[in-house]
Write a protein that holds these residues in place. Structure first.
Motif, PDB file in Angstrom:
ATOM      1  N   TYR A 178     -21.007  78.083  22.576  1.00 12.56           N
ATOM      2  CA  TYR A 178     -21.385  76.696  22.818  1.00 12.56           C
ATOM      3  C   TYR A 178     -21.415  75.835  21.567  1.00 12.56           C
ATOM      4  O   TYR A 178     -21.022  74.675  21.600  1.00 12.56           O
ATOM      5  N   LEU A 179     -21.916  76.367  20.459  1.00 11.97           N
ATOM      6  CA  LEU A 179     -22.054  75.580  19.234  1.00 11.97           C
ATOM      7  C   LEU A 179     -21.775  76.486  18.043  1.00 11.97           C
ATOM      8  O   LEU A 179     -22.538  77.416  17.774  1.00 11.97           O
ATOM      9  N   ARG A 180     -20.694  76.200  17.345  1.00 13.24           N
ATOM     10  CA  ARG A 180     -20.302  77.018  16.195  1.00 13.24           C
ATOM     11  C   ARG A 180     -20.725  76.327  14.894  1.00 13.24           C
ATOM     12  O   ARG A 180     -21.136  75.160  14.896  1.00 13.24           O
ATOM     13  N   PRO A 181     -20.672  77.050  13.780  1.00 11.55           N
ATOM     14  CA  PRO A 181     -21.290  76.532  12.556  1.00 11.55           C
ATOM     15  C   PRO A 181     -20.845  75.148  12.119  1.00 11.55           C
ATOM     16  O   PRO A 181     -21.678  74.328  11.718  1.00 11.55           O
ATOM     17  N   ALA A 182     -19.556  74.848  12.151  1.00 14.35           N
ATOM     18  CA  ALA A 182     -19.101  73.543  11.659  1.00 14.35           C
ATOM     19  C   ALA A 182     -19.707  72.404  12.471  1.00 14.35           C
ATOM     20  O   ALA A 182     -20.207  71.417  11.912  1.00 14.35           O
ATOM     21  N   GLU A 183     -19.677  72.531  13.801  1.00 11.72           N
ATOM     22  CA  GLU A 183     -20.265  71.493  14.641  1.00 11.72           C
ATOM     23  C   GLU A 183     -21.778  71.467  14.489  1.00 11.72           C
ATOM     24  O   GLU A 183     -22.399  70.395  14.500  1.00 11.72           O
ATOM     25  N   ALA A 184     -22.377  72.662  14.338  1.00 13.70           N
ATOM     26  CA  ALA A 184     -23.831  72.714  14.172  1.00 13.70           C
ATOM     27  C   ALA A 184     -24.263  71.956  12.921  1.00 13.70           C
ATOM     28  O   ALA A 184     -25.287  71.248  12.932  1.00 13.70           O
ATOM     29  N   ARG A 185     -23.507  72.071  11.843  1.00 13.24           N
ATOM     30  CA  ARG A 185     -23.857  71.343  10.617  1.00 13.24           C
ATOM     31  C   ARG A 185     -23.834  69.836  10.861  1.00 13.24           C
ATOM     32  O   ARG A 185     -24.673  69.096  10.336  1.00 13.24           O
ATOM     33  N   GLU A 186     -22.886  69.368  11.643  1.00 17.99           N
ATOM     34  CA  GLU A 186     -22.813  67.943  11.959  1.00 17.99           C
ATOM     35  C   GLU A 186     -24.001  67.522  12.818  1.00 17.99           C
ATOM     36  O   GLU A 186     -24.623  66.478  12.560  1.00 17.99           O
ATOM     37  N   ARG A 187     -24.322  68.324  13.825  1.00 13.26           N
ATOM     38  CA  ARG A 187     -25.340  67.902  14.783  1.00 13.26           C
ATOM     39  C   ARG A 187     -26.761  68.086  14.252  1.00 13.26           C
ATOM     40  O   ARG A 187     -27.687  67.453  14.757  1.00 13.26           O
ATOM     41  N   PHE A 188     -26.920  68.922  13.241  1.00 13.12           N
ATOM     42  CA  PHE A 188     -28.230  69.055  12.597  1.00 13.12           C
ATOM     43  C   PHE A 188     -28.283  68.318  11.256  1.00 13.12           C
ATOM     44  O   PHE A 188     -29.255  68.460  10.516  1.00 13.12           O
ATOM     45  N   ALA A 189     -27.272  67.516  10.963  1.00 14.26           N
ATOM     46  CA  ALA A 189     -27.252  66.784   9.695  1.00 14.26           C
ATOM     47  C   ALA A 189     -28.412  65.809   9.575  1.00 14.26           C
ATOM     48  O   ALA A 189     -28.807  65.437   8.466  1.00 14.26           O
ATOM     49  N   SER A 190     -28.977  65.405  10.709  1.00 11.13           N
ATOM     50  CA  SER A 190     -30.115  64.474  10.685  1.00 11.13           C
ATOM     51  C   SER A 190     -31.395  65.142  10.208  1.00 11.13           C
ATOM     52  O   SER A 190     -32.414  64.465  10.017  1.00 11.13           O
ATOM     53  N   VAL A 191     -31.354  66.470  10.013  1.00 10.52           N
ATOM     54  CA  VAL A 191     -32.522  67.207   9.513  1.00 10.52           C
ATOM     55  C   VAL A 191     -32.098  67.899   8.212  1.00 10.52           C
ATOM     56  O   VAL A 191     -31.853  69.111   8.189  1.00 10.52           O
ATOM     57  N   PRO A 192     -31.988  67.160   7.131  1.00 12.97           N
ATOM     58  CA  PRO A 192     -31.415  67.727   5.901  1.00 12.97           C
ATOM     59  C   PRO A 192     -32.211  68.891   5.330  1.00 12.97           C
ATOM     60  O   PRO A 192     -31.651  69.719   4.600  1.00 12.97           O
ATOM     61  N   ALA A 193     -33.508  68.981   5.644  1.00 16.54           N
ATOM     62  CA  ALA A 193     -34.309  70.077   5.101  1.00 16.54           C
ATOM     63  C   ALA A 193     -34.180  71.359   5.914  1.00 16.54           C
ATOM     64  O   ALA A 193     -34.691  72.409   5.501  1.00 16.54           O
ATOM     65  N   ALA A 194     -33.514  71.298   7.057  1.00 15.58           N
ATOM     66  CA  ALA A 194     -33.352  72.500   7.876  1.00 15.58           C
ATOM     67  C   ALA A 194     -32.488  73.528   7.149  1.00 15.58           C
ATOM     68  O   ALA A 194     -31.594  73.177   6.373  1.00 15.58           O
ATOM     69  N   THR A 195     -32.756  74.791   7.421  1.00 20.55           N
ATOM     70  CA  THR A 195     -31.951  75.881   6.876  1.00 20.55           C
ATOM     71  C   THR A 195     -31.014  76.373   7.966  1.00 20.55           C
ATOM     72  O   THR A 195     -31.462  76.952   8.966  1.00 20.55           O
ATOM     73  N   LEU A 196     -29.730  76.122   7.822  1.00 19.98           N
ATOM     74  CA  LEU A 196     -28.741  76.553   8.810  1.00 19.98           C
ATOM     75  C   LEU A 196     -27.979  77.748   8.263  1.00 19.98           C
ATOM     76  O   LEU A 196     -27.376  77.666   7.191  1.00 19.98           O
ATOM     77  N   ILE A 197     -28.042  78.860   8.995  1.00 21.90           N
ATOM     78  CA  ILE A 197     -27.426  80.115   8.568  1.00 21.90           C
ATOM     79  C   ILE A 197     -26.285  80.435   9.514  1.00 21.90           C
ATOM     80  O   ILE A 197     -26.498  80.688  10.703  1.00 21.90           O
ATOM     81  N   ALA A 198     -25.066  80.389   8.999  1.00 21.92           N
ATOM     82  CA  ALA A 198     -23.899  80.778   9.780  1.00 21.92           C
ATOM     83  C   ALA A 198     -23.746  82.290   9.674  1.00 21.92           C
ATOM     84  O   ALA A 198     -23.649  82.841   8.574  1.00 21.92           O
ATOM     85  N   VAL A 199     -23.742  82.955  10.823  1.00 23.29           N
ATOM     86  CA  VAL A 199     -23.717  84.424  10.833  1.00 23.29           C
ATOM     87  C   VAL A 199     -22.300  84.900  11.121  1.00 23.29           C
ATOM     88  O   VAL A 199     -21.785  84.750  12.235  1.00 23.29           O
TER      89      VAL A 199
END
Length: 241
Positions: A178-199
């Motif tokens: 449903y949501l892969r890392p590249a798109e996830a980075r875009e959609r969570f860009a509004s939360v710059p302090a979030a830690t996004l881990i691409a597995v």
């Protein structure tokens, strides 16, 4: 003995009931360390019940089976309204993530009533929608999202976390449905302090022991990093299992 699959390490496991503000009883289980006080608590929100998700969905079942012993973490699992598992069926009916807000509140009320320490909300798939939409309303230490689909959680729900000082950790599988890392980075860009881990190599359901260990390690890294690295072998006797 290698720790893998459904292996249950020593813990105190208790069937519990949660009570919602709209009068429903939800069934669940609390697993706590056997010989020590927990240092933190996972409040788990399971995947979509209409697609087979429930409190026994494997990552959460394995978290409850391992983390009380390996990381001194208590694990609360429960079936949201209308969801069934071998533990039983929670009252009510699935409401598409709307009245499930009361289920999240009931879980957090239970944690507070029991005096369980340092609760973290952990959502998987549909459960991430509940955490994103309702988690900020509760006194959690932070939130961990596993495979967020962002189907029900809106852009505003996500952006609201930008003004919340608590950590938001997001695990996104490389090959998610449903949501892969590249798109996830875009959609969570509004939360710059979030830690996004691409597995790397990960899939939405985190199938396989390697993926299970990766997810549990990232959870512990956020919640109780002093417990790392997680043991992969059980050094106790078989009578303890």
């Amino acid at each position: 003995m290698e720790i893998r699959g459904p292996m249950l390490l020593p813990a105190h496991r208790e069937d519990v009931e949660l009570h919602t503000i709209d009068g429903l009883t939800l069934v669940g289980e609390l697993a706590t360390p056997l010989h020590r006080d927990p240092v933190a608590t996972l409040v788990t929100c399971h995947p979509l019940p209409t697609a087979g998700g429930f409190m026994d969905s494997h990552i959460f079942r394995k978290a409850a089976g391992r983390l009380p012993e390996l990381a001194d973490i208590a694990v609360l699992r429960f079936n949201t309204r209308g969801t069934a598992s071998p533990r039983g069926t929670s009252e009510g009916s699935f409401d598409g993530g709307r009245n499930e807000a009361f289920d999240v509140a009931a879980a957090m009320d239970f944690v507070a009533a029991r005096g369980l320490p340092a609760p973290w909300l952990v959502g998987w798939s549909f459960g991430t929608e509940l955490v994103l939409k309702y988690g900020r309303d509760h006194p959690a230490e932070g939130a961990i999202l596993l495979s967020p689909p962002l189907h029900r959680a809106t852009a505003d729900d996500v952006a609201a976390w930008a003004v919340d000082p608590r950590p938001l950790v997001i695990l996104v599988p490389e090959f998610d449905d449903y949501l892969r890392p590249a798109e996830a980075r875009e959609r969570f860009a509004s939360v710059p302090a979030a830690t996004l881990i691409a597995v790397e190599g990960g899939k939405h359901l985190w199938v396989g022991e390697n993926q299970t260990r990766r997810v549990l390690t990232e959870i512990v890294a956020a919640v109780n990093p002093s417990a790392l690295p997680l043991a992969t072998e059980w050094q106790g006797g078989t009578d303890d299992l």
